[in-house]
Structures are given as C-alpha cells and as structure tokens.
Design a protein around this motif. Structure first.
Motif, mmCIF file in Angstrom:
data_model
loop_
_atom_site.group_PDB
_atom_site.id
_atom_site.type_symbol
_atom_site.label_atom_id
_atom_site.label_comp_id
_atom_site.label_asym_id
_atom_site.label_seq_id
_atom_site.Cartn_x
_atom_site.Cartn_y
_atom_site.Cartn_z
ATOM 1 N N ASP A 174 75.700 -43.750 77.358
ATOM 2 C CA ASP A 174 75.243 -44.356 76.100
ATOM 3 C C ASP A 174 73.726 -44.270 75.913
ATOM 4 O OD1 ASP A 174 74.458 -46.070 78.070
ATOM 5 O OD2 ASP A 174 75.340 -47.873 77.190
ATOM 6 N N SER A 175 73.076 -43.358 76.647
ATOM 7 C CA SER A 175 71.614 -43.304 76.607
ATOM 8 C C SER A 175 71.153 -41.857 76.727
ATOM 9 C CB SER A 175 71.055 -44.130 77.778
ATOM 10 O OG SER A 175 69.714 -43.794 78.052
ATOM 11 N N GLU A 176 69.902 -41.588 76.338
ATOM 12 C CA GLU A 176 69.304 -40.285 76.614
ATOM 13 C C GLU A 176 68.117 -40.444 77.551
ATOM 14 O OE1 GLU A 176 68.782 -37.350 73.638
ATOM 15 O OE2 GLU A 176 70.645 -37.851 72.604
ATOM 16 N N HIS A 177 68.072 -41.596 78.254
ATOM 17 C CA HIS A 177 67.052 -41.770 79.286
ATOM 18 C C HIS A 177 67.511 -40.986 80.511
ATOM 19 C CE1 HIS A 177 63.906 -43.390 81.746
ATOM 20 N NE2 HIS A 177 64.811 -43.786 82.639
ATOM 21 N N SER A 178 66.902 -39.826 80.687
ATOM 22 C CA SER A 178 67.428 -38.832 81.610
ATOM 23 C C SER A 178 66.501 -38.622 82.804
ATOM 24 C CB SER A 178 67.588 -37.511 80.845
ATOM 25 O OG SER A 178 67.805 -36.444 81.717
ATOM 26 N N GLU A 179 67.123 -38.339 83.947
ATOM 27 C CA GLU A 179 66.380 -37.893 85.132
ATOM 28 C C GLU A 179 66.984 -36.579 85.607
ATOM 29 O OE1 GLU A 179 64.852 -41.824 87.427
ATOM 30 O OE2 GLU A 179 67.000 -41.442 87.570
ATOM 31 N N VAL A 180 66.174 -35.777 86.256
ATOM 32 C CA VAL A 180 66.675 -34.545 86.857
ATOM 33 C C VAL A 180 66.710 -34.713 88.373
ATOM 34 C CG1 VAL A 180 66.195 -32.105 87.291
ATOM 35 C CG2 VAL A 180 65.951 -33.036 84.984
ATOM 36 N N TYR A 181 67.912 -34.503 88.923
ATOM 37 C CA TYR A 181 68.129 -34.543 90.371
ATOM 38 C C TYR A 181 68.411 -33.124 90.863
ATOM 39 C CZ TYR A 181 68.801 -39.663 90.843
ATOM 40 O OH TYR A 181 68.632 -41.026 90.882
#
Length: 313
Positions: free
Chosen positions: A63-70
């Motif tokens: 429900d969000s576009e607060h994204s991290e790249v792993y």
C-alpha cells in the motif's frame, strides 16, 4: 534490419506483430524472503558479486511506494538478503559493468519542489569494485528515470536517457556517448539527442538494460507503455538494437506480455497489465532468461528466444 529512422509502431501494432512470432515459455515466480510482508518486484537480472550471483530488487509494502533496494542471494528455492550488503532508499535498481567497475543505480524520490503533496524523482548512480564498496558518483536530472550506461566497443561510454515534458513528451529515449564516467553530468544527460520514430505521442518508453553485442551493436531491453481506454496502465517489455557509430537502429519489437507470466497479485487495479523489464541472461542455446517485475507486486522470470542473436549473424 537497421536504418537511420525506425518505423514508429503503436503498442497495438507491436502486439499484432508479436502474435505472429515465437512465444515465451517456462514462467516461474521468484520467491524472496527476509523482508517481512513487503513485496519484491522490478528486479535486476542476476549478476556476479564476489563469486556469487546476486539480484537487486525493489522492496516495499503493497500500500506504499516507500521503497528500498536490497541485494538478494539464492539459498535453495529462495532469494534472501545478502549478509552485510548495503540497503539503498531507491526504486527500480539496475546494474552494469564499465571498465571493470560495478555500476549500480536506482530512482530516488523526494517532495516535489513546486507541486504540493506529490513526489519528484531523479536517478542516482554508484560505482565500486563490488556491492560493499559502492559510492555515489553522479545524479541524473530531476524528473528523469530510465538512464542507463554501457561500455562500448571502443571503450567509450554510451548513455541512454529518458526525458519527459517539453523535450520527451510522456517519455522518449535519448542517446549520447562520453569518453569516461567523469563526464557524466546533468547537462550531458539533458542534452542527449532523441532517437527518431520510436513512440507515438500518447505512448512512452524507456531503457532498462543494455547488452554489448559481439559486433559492437547495442542490444536494448526496455519497455513501451500506454494508457488503455479504461485509464489503466499497460507496460510491455520490448527490445531494439542501436549502432552507436552510425545511429542506425532497428524497429522496436515485444518479447512478452503479462499473459505469458503466471497469474498473481497486483499493487493496484490499474497495474494488472504491467511487465517492467529487469534483465536478460543470454544463453548458448539461442534462448535467454528474462527477469521482470510483474504487476508492481512480484518478480518472475520466463524464457524467451534470444532477441539479439539475429543482429549478430
């Protein structure tokens, strides 16, 4: 097969052409663990780091576009976060290698400077000898995604861009070349000339991954997209080839559609028909494993006929 001016084709025309050709096969969902209940999508293809294959993936709540790249490594049937690897606050990661260095990047979002309540974005670039030594070295122009870099046959660096607005409309592809990464500036990226005749004005596209072919041509993996009459987004994985010396290019062609992948969830109802190209692993048998984000909610891979072999003959 290559010409100074490609034949512009709409998504509808490309879909009709694709129906006549070979279809992808062996779809498979990739299982990612170790990130809680978050989705992993818009992945890179696997690349080697310190003797182990790694996938970079966009990780975020549904429900969000607060994204991290792993960065993930394979453990049996699952991909798990690589121990000790950095985590970046970015979207849509990509990787390449230039002059022996690992080039990594993604999209950084920030509060829009003039439109309240909306986000702006820019592409951030890092380099290092491996994942653990990545350091930021360049930023793209505000409002530009889908910038990709490749080392060309003569050692120079090809720069693919994707301006929007006055220059690029909804999004068109530009290309320029520089002698070294030290020359990668906002101005260079903004001024890259557009490739002719690739998209009609109400559709758009961008580059996701680049391949240097055996004859010095550049194989481009990207996406072409449109809004349907129902307002929903439709993203299709596509390829074309560019001769960086003559600026001749091939027509765009599709390599898959959402229907060729396994069914699964979507982030939102308007994103069901979205395939976001991640990367191709070309194989000796004339096929390629195609890694992609699907419906902005999961990652899958599928096998396609290698779209670049015919340009190397």
């Amino acid at each position: 097969m290559l010409s100074k001016k490609a034949n512009v084709k709409t998504c509808e025309m490309l879909l009709k052409e694709f129906e006549q050709g070979p279809k992808p096969f062996s779809p498979e969902k990739l299982v990612f663990t170790g990130v809680g209940e978050r989705d992993v999508y818009n992945i890179s293809a696997p690349f080697e780091d310190e003797g182990e294959f790694v996938i970079a993936g966009r990780v975020e709540p549904r429900d969000s576009e607060h994204s991290e790249v792993y960065f993930f490594v394979n453990r049996g049937e699952e991909w798990v976060p690589k121990e000790g690897a950095p985590v970046f606050t970015l979207q849509d990661p990509f990787v390449s290698r230039i002059r022996g260095e690992l080039i990594f990047g993604g999209v950084q979002t920030f509060p829009h400077p003039s439109i309240e309540g909306t986000l702006g974005w820019r592409t951030i670039f890092y380099k290092g000898k491996n994942i653990s030594s990545l350091k930021e070295f360049a930023k793209g122009p505000d409002g530009m995604k889908d910038i990709r870099l490749i080392e060309l046959k003569d050692g120079s660096v090809g720069v693919f861009t994707r301006p929007q607005g006055e220059k690029g409309g909804r999004g068109k592809i530009g290309f320029t070349r520089i002698d070294s990464l030290d020359e990668l500036t906002v101005e260079i990226m903004e001024e890259a000339p557009l490739l002719d005749n690739q998209f009609v004005d109400d559709e758009w596209g961008g580059v996701n991954e680049l391949h240097l072919l055996s004859n010095g041509l550049v194989g481009v993996l990207g996406h072409i997209a449109r809004f349907g009459e129902d307002g929903k987004r439709h993203y299709y994985p596509m390829v074309f080839v560019l001769n960086p010396d003559t600026m001749e290019l091939s027509d765009i062609e599709l390599i898959a559609t959402r229907s060729h992948f396994l069914e699964g969830p979507a982030k939102r109802p308007d994103l069901v028909d979205v395939v976001f190209s991640g990367g191709l692993i070309r194989k000796e048998d004339g096929t390629a494993d195609f890694y992609a984000g699907v419906s902005d909610a999961e990652a899958q891979k599928i096998t396609v006929v290698d779209p670049f072999v015919k340009y190397e003959r």
